[in-house]
Design a protein around this motif. Structure first.
Motif, PDB file in Angstrom:
ATOM      1  N   TYR A   1       3.481   1.994   2.783  1.00 54.20           N
ATOM      2  CA  TYR A   1       2.912   2.625   3.979  1.00 54.20           C
ATOM      3  C   TYR A   1       1.988   1.636   4.674  1.00 54.20           C
ATOM      4  O   TYR A   1       1.202   0.939   4.025  1.00 54.20           O
ATOM      5  CB  TYR A   1       2.110   3.871   3.578  1.00 54.20           C
TER       6      TYR A   1
ATOM      7  N   HIS B   1       0.847  -1.186   0.000  1.00 53.08           N
ATOM      8  CA  HIS B   1       0.000   0.000   0.000  1.00 53.08           C
ATOM      9  C   HIS B   1       0.884   1.239   0.000  1.00 53.08           C
ATOM     10  O   HIS B   1       1.905   1.274   0.697  1.00 53.08           O
ATOM     11  CB  HIS B   1      -0.904  -0.016   1.249  1.00 53.08           C
TER      12      HIS B   1
ATOM     13  N   ARG C   1      -2.538  -2.370   5.907  1.00 59.17           N
ATOM     14  CA  ARG C   1      -2.626  -2.172   4.460  1.00 59.17           C
ATOM     15  C   ARG C   1      -1.612  -3.049   3.727  1.00 59.17           C
ATOM     16  O   ARG C   1      -1.812  -3.399   2.578  1.00 59.17           O
ATOM     17  CB  ARG C   1      -2.346  -0.710   4.110  1.00 59.17           C
TER      18      ARG C   1
ATOM     19  N   ASN D   1      -0.318   1.144   8.590  1.00 62.36           N
ATOM     20  CA  ASN D   1      -0.679   1.555   9.958  1.00 62.36           C
ATOM     21  C   ASN D   1      -1.543   0.464  10.576  1.00 62.36           C
ATOM     22  O   ASN D   1      -1.526  -0.688  10.112  1.00 62.36           O
ATOM     23  CB  ASN D   1      -1.358   2.929   9.945  1.00 62.36           C
ATOM     24  N   THR D   2      -2.323   0.806  11.569  1.00 63.82           N
ATOM     25  CA  THR D   2      -3.102  -0.216  12.273  1.00 63.82           C
ATOM     26  C   THR D   2      -4.155  -0.865  11.377  1.00 63.82           C
ATOM     27  O   THR D   2      -4.744  -1.886  11.750  1.00 63.82           O
ATOM     28  CB  THR D   2      -3.796   0.411  13.502  1.00 63.82           C
ATOM     29  N   SER D   3      -4.379  -0.307  10.194  1.00 61.98           N
ATOM     30  CA  SER D   3      -5.374  -0.901   9.287  1.00 61.98           C
ATOM     31  C   SER D   3      -4.816  -2.100   8.515  1.00 61.98           C
ATOM     32  O   SER D   3      -5.550  -2.727   7.763  1.00 61.98           O
ATOM     33  CB  SER D   3      -5.866   0.156   8.291  1.00 61.98           C
TER      34      SER D   3
ATOM     35  N   SER E   1       1.073   5.579   0.328  1.00 61.91           N
ATOM     36  CA  SER E   1       0.384   6.787   0.767  1.00 61.91           C
ATOM     37  C   SER E   1       1.318   7.983   0.505  1.00 61.91           C
ATOM     38  O   SER E   1       2.429   8.037   1.016  1.00 61.91           O
ATOM     39  CB  SER E   1       0.056   6.670   2.263  1.00 61.91           C
TER      40      SER E   1
ATOM     41  N   TYR F   1      -3.603   7.411  -2.562  1.00 57.62           N
ATOM     42  CA  TYR F   1      -3.508   6.025  -2.068  1.00 57.62           C
ATOM     43  C   TYR F   1      -3.519   5.050  -3.224  1.00 57.62           C
ATOM     44  O   TYR F   1      -4.319   5.190  -4.148  1.00 57.62           O
ATOM     45  CB  TYR F   1      -4.683   5.678  -1.147  1.00 57.62           C
TER      46      TYR F   1
END
Ligand SMILES: *[C@@H]1O[C@H](CO)[C@@H](O)[C@H](O)[C@H]1NC(C)=O
Length: 333
Positions: free
Chosen positions: A316, A256, A322, A318-320, A258, A288
């Motif tokens: 990139y 992913h 990706r 994060n807590t998601s 960003s 994105y």
């Protein structure tokens, strides 16, 4: 007897007349005085009369005597008869007495019987009533029996039908049971196989820290956030999957990006060799992007698989989650 008496009287009269005529002749011849003759004549008449009367009386006496004899005989006969009859009477009296006793006895018996008859009449009445009710019940029971018989016949037919069906079903059941047994044993075998089968599967996210890269050289991405790691073949400290079982594996990875005007991508490598890649240039105003790829790989024990970030690329996460790296054993070989 009376005829005899009359004859005797007549004979007496004739004899007396003849004698008198003779006597009168002699007297006339003697020439007696007329008064004496008259007197004598009177006396003679009287004698004759008395003689006649005597004859008559004698005849009557004789008749009476013979009557007496006759009566005596009769009397004797009658007495005998009376005696006989007395004997008979006594006998009859005895029988009468016995009969009377019997009559009394019979009357007593009769009374008892009459009482019994009365009792029995009452009983009979009660019995008749009871019989009526019993008959009613019997009739209802009979109709019930009839109904039950009909039902019974229907049930018997059903039973016969079901027996046939049951036979067929049993046969079928036997077949099914045999198949089930086979299946059971196969299942047991499969279970055993499955239990013995090596289990390998993992998934991990890259980082919660945001952008990774860019670097001056290809760099192995260390997916530190383990989601699943059955078999512990994936190392979250190095980012390297090492095969512990030889077999065919499926791997998939996603990158992913960003930012803008950046290169994003990643490469799946096996033992230092690039296998499949993803790549995307993220232009201006394109905030994105995602790229993804996958591969089925045949590995031997000890082979290593990992994802690298190519030089100048960045990703990139994060807590998601990706950016992810996943893999699992399809089957051992
Ligand atoms: C994770 O990043 C995406 C963009 O890549 C962003 O839309 C999202 O809000 C971020 N989530 C968190 C929890 O920061």
């Amino acid at each position: 007897m009376r005829t005899t008496v009359v004859l005797l009287v007549l004979l007496g009269c004739c004899l007396t007349g003849a004698q008198l005529q003779n006597e009168r002749g002699e007297i006339t011849q003697r020439n007696l005085q007329p008064d004496i003759w008259t007197e004598l004549q009177k006396l003679e008449d009287t004698v004759v009369d008395q003689r006649v009367q005597l004859g008559v009386l004698e005849a009557r006496l004789k008749a009476s005597e013979s009557q007496v004899v006759e009566l005596k005989t009769d009397n004797k006969a009658l007495r005998d008869t009376v005696v006989d009859q007395r004997v008979q009477l006594t006998a009859v009296e005895g029988r009468l007495k016995a009969s009377e006793d019997q009559v009394v006895e019979l009357k007593t018996g009769n009374d008892a019987l009459r009482e019994m008859v009365m009792d029995q009449r009452i009983e009979l009445g009660a019995t008749k009533t009871e019989l009526g009710s019993v008959e009613g019940r019997l009739k209802s029971i009979e109709s019930q029996v009839l109904q039950l018989k009909t039902e019974n016949d229907a049930l018997r037919e059903m039973v016969t039908e079901q027996r046939g069906e049951l036979g067929a079903t049993k046969t079928e059941l036997g077949t099914v049971e045999a198949r089930l047994k086979t299946s059971d044993s196969q299942l047991e075998e499969l279970k055993r196989e499955n239990k013995d089968r090596p289990k390998v599967a993992f998934s991990a996210g890259l980082t919660d820290a945001g952008t990774v890269g860019p670097f001056n050289a290809d760099t192995t991405l260390v997916y530190a956030k383990v989601i699943t790691n059955i078999g512990n073949c994936y190392n979250p400290a190095t980012g390297i999957f090492t095969a512990a079982v030889s077999g065919v594996y499926y791997f998939r990875f996603t990158a992913h990006g960003s930012g803008s005007s950046i290169y994003i991508g990643s490469v799946l490598s096996k033992n230092g060799n690039r296998i499949v890649t993803t790549y995307n240039y993220q232009g201006t105003g394109d905030s994105y992007d995602d790229s993804s790829n996958a591969a089925v790989l045949q590995l031997e024990v000890g082979d290593q698989v990992y994802v690298q970030l190519p030089t100048n690329n960045r990703v990139y996460d994060n807590t998601s989650n990706r950016c992810t790296f996943s893999g699992f054993l399809l089957f051992p070989m």
